[in-house]
Design an enzyme around this catalytic site. Structure first.
Site, PDB file in Angstrom:
ATOM      1  N   HIS A  93       0.832  -1.201   0.000  1.00 50.90           N
ATOM      2  CA  HIS A  93       0.000   0.000   0.000  1.00 50.90           C
ATOM      3  C   HIS A  93       0.875   1.263   0.000  1.00 50.90           C
ATOM      4  O   HIS A  93       0.677   2.170  -0.817  1.00 50.90           O
ATOM      5  CB  HIS A  93      -0.907  -0.048   1.237  1.00 50.90           C
ATOM      6  N   GLU A  94       1.851   1.304   0.878  1.00 54.22           N
ATOM      7  CA  GLU A  94       2.686   2.520   0.977  1.00 54.22           C
ATOM      8  C   GLU A  94       3.581   2.672  -0.252  1.00 54.22           C
ATOM      9  O   GLU A  94       3.802   3.788  -0.729  1.00 54.22           O
ATOM     10  CB  GLU A  94       3.521   2.506   2.264  1.00 54.22           C
ATOM     11  N   HIS A  97       1.541   4.212  -2.907  1.00 55.59           N
ATOM     12  CA  HIS A  97       1.468   5.668  -2.707  1.00 55.59           C
ATOM     13  C   HIS A  97       2.728   6.316  -3.294  1.00 55.59           C
ATOM     14  O   HIS A  97       2.658   7.280  -4.048  1.00 55.59           O
ATOM     15  CB  HIS A  97       1.425   6.020  -1.215  1.00 55.59           C
ATOM     16  N   HIS A 103      -5.660   7.014  -2.419  1.00 54.19           N
ATOM     17  CA  HIS A 103      -6.599   5.999  -1.942  1.00 54.19           C
ATOM     18  C   HIS A 103      -7.766   5.845  -2.910  1.00 54.19           C
ATOM     19  O   HIS A 103      -8.253   6.831  -3.461  1.00 54.19           O
ATOM     20  CB  HIS A 103      -7.139   6.401  -0.570  1.00 54.19           C
TER      21      HIS A 103
HETATM   22 ZN   LIG Z   1      -2.701   4.971   2.428  1.00 59.32          ZN
END
Ligand SMILES: [Zn+2]
Length: 224
Positions: A93-94, A97, A103
């Site tokens: 997830h990071e 990003h 998101h």
């Molecule tokens: Zn996030």
């Protein structure tokens, strides 16, 4: 659009990250390299250049979105002690990003797919995590891909709840559970490959509701 130049991403891991957690980060980098045309490189001491610094300087799990080109020569990806508890979900997830993705529940069209209860969200978390991103902001309009409940960039139903009540409610037919997957969805992989022009990798043209990549490429990436 804050892409990494030459599809190359240097990653350094600060000494504060425990030794036994490092290989999880390398595993996820290898996995992203295999699924895309990105080159996530483990920057050993000798490697110089602008990089992501995976660190524990601040509380929580978070990353800057996309290549920010900070003057200090690196950008932060914060991984506090709790960030390693969900398989490799948080690392994926990071890193997504850091590669340029917001998101899923921040999409400008999200109200058709989820109901977000603003009054139940911890106020400091509203802006960065739930506020809708305008059509012209950030990752070019979600790259022609449809809303994706299975995205690793989607929050869970009670994310950042003030009082334990649900903050993100699924509208429509999705019967799974949002915000728990530990691997990128096919939509996530397609997004990555669309953003970085990975023509030889999965581009998601077969995803129902997706705009063919050729059209998206024409619109957002062609010079002329
Ligand atoms: Zn996030």
């Amino acid at each position: 659009m804050r892409r990494w130049p030459n599809n190359t991403v240097l990653v350094k891991i600060d000494a504060g990250i425990p030794q036994d957690k490092r290989h999880h980060i390398y595993t996820v980098m290898d996995s992203i390299n295999a699924l895309s045309c990105l080159k996530m490189v483990n920057a050993s001491e000798g490697d110089s250049g602008y990089h992501i610094l995976v660190n524990t300087f601040k509380p929580g799990c978070w990353s800057m979105v996309g290549h920010t080109g900070s003057d200090k020569g690196w950008q932060s990806l914060n991984m506090g002690p709790t960030c390693f508890s969900n398989g490799n979900r948080v690392i994926h997830h990071e890193l997504l990003h850091a590669l340029g993705f917001f998101h899923m529940q921040s999409r400008h069209d999200r109200d058709k797919f989820v109901k977000v209860y603003k009054d139940r969200v911890v106020p400091q978390n509203w802006e960065a995590n739930f506020k809708k991103k305008g059509e012209d902001e950030g990752t070019v309009l979600w790259l022609g891909l449809p809303y994706d409940y299975n995205s690793i960039m989607h929050y869970s139903t009670n994310a950042f709840s003030l009082n334990g009540k649900i903050t993100v409610e699924v509208l429509g037919k999705f019967s799974g559970e949002i915000g728990i997957t530990r691997v990128p969805s096919r939509g996530d992989v397609a997004g990555l490959n669309r953003l970085y022009e990975c023509w030889d990798h999965y581009l998601g043209d077969d995803i129902p509701g997706a705009t063919p990549y050729k059209q998206i490429h024409q619109k957002y990436f062609k010079e002329n």
